[in-house]
Design an enzyme around this catalytic site. Structure first.
Site, short mmCIF file in Angstrom:
data_model
loop_
_atom_site.label_atom_id
_atom_site.label_comp_id
_atom_site.label_asym_id
_atom_site.label_seq_id
_atom_site.Cartn_x
_atom_site.Cartn_y
_atom_site.Cartn_z
N GLY A 211 0.88 -1.09 0.12
CA GLY A 211 0.09 0.06 0.02
C GLY A 211 0.93 1.32 -0.13
N SER A 263 -6.77 -9.59 8.92
CA SER A 263 -7.98 -10.05 9.78
C SER A 263 -8.88 -11.09 9.23
CB SER A 263 -8.70 -9.00 10.48
OG SER A 263 -7.51 -8.16 11.46
N ARG A 391 3.32 -11.58 0.99
CA ARG A 391 2.02 -11.76 0.27
C ARG A 391 2.10 -12.37 -0.87
NH1 ARG A 391 -2.67 -7.92 2.54
NH2 ARG A 391 -1.59 -7.53 4.43
#
Ligand code: GTP
Ligand code: SPV
Ligand code: MN
Length: 608
Positions: A211, A263, A391
């Site tokens: 991000g 989450s 990721r």
């Protein structure tokens, strides 16, 4: 000096506003070359990255990359929303005056891409033709080829997305900087990640990861998007979006919802796979991280995923927890793994939880920093092989259960909105809320443990309104009012719910098996919405009875733990209400409806 005009001509970039912007920043950053990219350049760029050693092969059509070891997650304290209006200052948006931040960033970026290529990435954060198209277009300028490859997977990329849009595009400038000399995390930190929201300009300096660097995703798709939504009547949220079809009745329900970073959004949206819970339900994937919501001309609430890919947490992703994710990163998908462990001999990748045990043969294995596992010092023996925020990146089209209509511009009707997070106690498996103000209140008081998706915050308990705390672009009171307005305008109110897959027992184990089993409470929620079950009213919402939940095939431990996660601990909740009061009091001018909802819940708890 680069001949920018010629490069843009050759690329067919005709939008004069974009051309001017590109020429301006090519001058500021001092890039040696300018290159306009589109999705069709992927294979060539991949090959260039492989040749340069920026990417390593990880199987047929699979790639591996490492980011600088001090650059592995979003840096929240360095992230700023700047505008020209001080009343945009909120509690969480780290507001600064635009007049202060712009010169600072220009200064940092001046000459900072010398000797490098500046890639021009025209992108659209929406399917083409979306009613929100004019808010979805952007042009990222970056001096980092890996960022280009990530953007091609995460967004729709090419000049055809922006040529016709005039000046309706976000200017998104990314300069990597000298990563080894930025003082990350020290008082002399040089990184700045700034969204100048009222000028629709994003200026990010000092990172090449996630991000911080893929500006279409978080900076535009969430921060800029939510600011634009506030001014133009739509909502932009860190939400997953999925559709459940009941094959017996033919009904389809679309549910979106927010859980804080790392989450469970990706897992919820992806892993409910077509055949979850036998053959009766078909679960389709729309999006795993961002949803834009609006009320259509027909008065219905619609939602869409602005992204074109998934940037998913690797940890614990395996055949059992998320077979769909595993299927979407198989050979041939073009997936990129970042900061996981890598075997330089076999080109395999590995992360904690990929298999129950570490690979037995250490030969060839390097950890996420590139250090040989077999040579680790004894004091370092237990360090994770993969970074906790490592990721995988893959496009939506690779996801086996991606919705058939995921490219359709009109979006899908939204029937339910859920909130959740990592909460080790108090929050039951699911509690449903039918009132709009109470639903919005519930989102605003979402409290959970922070995760490794943000630097240095893992495990810290904090409120994370609507899971938007790190992405909030305007004041929370206005945010609440905007929610009440947009959802209130829909002619059918979606049902709200708060869910928790993360309650723990005294021994630390999760009381709910989670992952694919999470379909069970969602089905109950839809049955409740349509009057097929009635649940039990509690002060904090309606919870399911054991009998109402589909429990078929759940293991014994889960069945035994169920009573705990279907119980409301009144005392614990009364305590929580005091913290909530403090939390909400930070938001000056919060709508009275939200306070009224708070008081209703508090009084109901006192009478329980
Ligand atoms: P961002 O991309 O950071 O916004 O994260 P996200 O909300 O999409 O989180 P994701 O689904 O990637 O999950 C993060 C971590 O939580 C992963 O390590 C998952 O394995 C784990 N996780 C997800 N769902 C569950 C669940 O139902 N139960 C348990 N125990 N863990 C889960
Ligand atoms: C998050 O942190 O919520 C993400 C990953 O989705 S990043 O794009 O790095 O923000
Ligand atoms: Mn996210």
């Amino acid at each position: 000096m680069v001949d920018v005009e010629r490069v843009l001509d050759e690329a067919g970039l005709t939008n004069t506003y974009v051309r001017e912007y590109v020429a301006h920043w090519a001058g500021v950053t001092g890039a040696e070359r300018v290159e306009v990219v589109s999705a069709s350049d992927d294979a060539r760029l991949v090959q260039e990255s492989l040749d340069a050693g920026e990417l390593l092969p990880a199987g047929e059509g699979l790639y591996y990359s490492r980011s600088y070891f001090k650059d592995t997650a979003r840096a929240e304290e360095r992230t700023i929303v700047a505008t020209n209006d001080e009343s945009d200052k909120g509690t969480y948006n780290n507001w600064r005056p635009a007049s202060e931040m712009k010169p600072l960033l220009v200064d940092l970026m001046t000459g900072a891409s010398a000797g490098k290529t500046m890639y021009v990435i025209p992108y659209l954060m929406a399917p083409k033709g979306s009613p929100l198209e004019r808010f979805a277009a952007g042009v990222e300028l970056t001096d980092n080829r890996n960022v280009v490859l990530q953007m091609i997977r995460m967004a729709r990329v090419g000049v055809e997305y922006i040529n016709h849009l005039g000046d309706s595009f976000v200017k998104a400038v990314h300069v990597t900087g000298d990563l080894e000399n930025l003082g990350q995390g020290t008082p002399d930190d040089k990184r700045y990640f700034v969204t100048v929201a009222d000028e629709r300009t994003i200026l990010h300096f000092g990172s090449s990861y996630g991000g911080n660097a893929l500006l279409g995703k978080i900076a535009h798709g969430l921060r800029q998007g939510s600011y634009d939504g506030w001014k133009n009547g739509f909502l932009v949220e860190q939400f997953m979006l999925l559709g459940i079809t009941d094959k017996e009745t033919g009904k389809k329900y679309n549910i979106c919802g927010g859980f804080p970073s790392a989450s469970g959004k990706t897992n919820l949206a992806m892993t409910l796979a077509p055949d979850a819970l036998g053959d009766r339900y078909y679960v389709e994937f729309y999006g795993d991280d961002i949803a834009w919501l609006w009320v259509g001309d027909d008065g219905k609430l619609y939602g869409m995923n602005p992204e074109n890919g998934v940037f998913g947490v690797a940890k614990d992703t395996n055949e059992k927890t998320n077979p769909t994710a595993i299927d979407s990163i198989v050979p041939g998908t073009g997936a990129i793994f970042t900061n996981v462990a890598y075997n330089e001999k076999t080109q395999e990748v590995w992360w904690e939880g990929k298999t129950p045990e570490y690979p037995a043969d250490l030969d060839g294995w390097l950890d996420w920093k590139g250090d040989r596992i077999a040579d680790r010092a004894p004091e370092n023996a237990d360090a994770p092989w993969a970074h906790p925020n490592s990721r995988f990146t893959t496009t939506l089209a690779n996801v086996p259960n991606v919705a058939k209509d995921f490219e359709e511009p009109q979006g899908v009707e939204i029937h339910g909105i859920i909130f959740g997070g990592r909460t080790r106690d108090r929050e039951p498996l699911i509690r449903a809320i039918t009132d709009i103000a109470e639903g919005v209140y519930d989102g605003l008081t979402l409290g959970a443990e922070a995760t490794a998706a943000a630097d240095g915050l893992e495990g810290v308990l904090r409120y994370d309104p609507m899971s938007m705390r790190p992405f909030m672009s305007y004041p929370e009171a206005d945010y609440a009012a905007h929610w009440l307005k947009v959802i209130g305008a829909a002619k059918e109110t979606p049902i709200f719910a708060h869910v928790n897959w993360f309650q723990r027992g005294d021994d630390g184990r999760f009381l709910w098996p989670g992952y694919r089993e999470n379909l069970r409470p969602l089905l109950w929620l839809m049955q409740l919405k349509y009057g097929e079950v009635s649940g039990v009213e509690t002060p904090v919402g309606i919870i399911p009875t054991r009998e109402e939940l589909n429990l078929e095939g759940l293991d014994e431990q889960a069945l035994a733990d169920l009573d705990t996660i279907l119980t409301i601990d009144t005392e614990r909740w009364q305590q929580e209400m005091k913290f909530r009061e403090e939390h909400l009091s930070q938001f000056e001018g919060l709508p009275e409806e939200i306070w009224a909802a708070h008081r209703r819940v508090a009084e109901a708890l006192d009478q329980a």
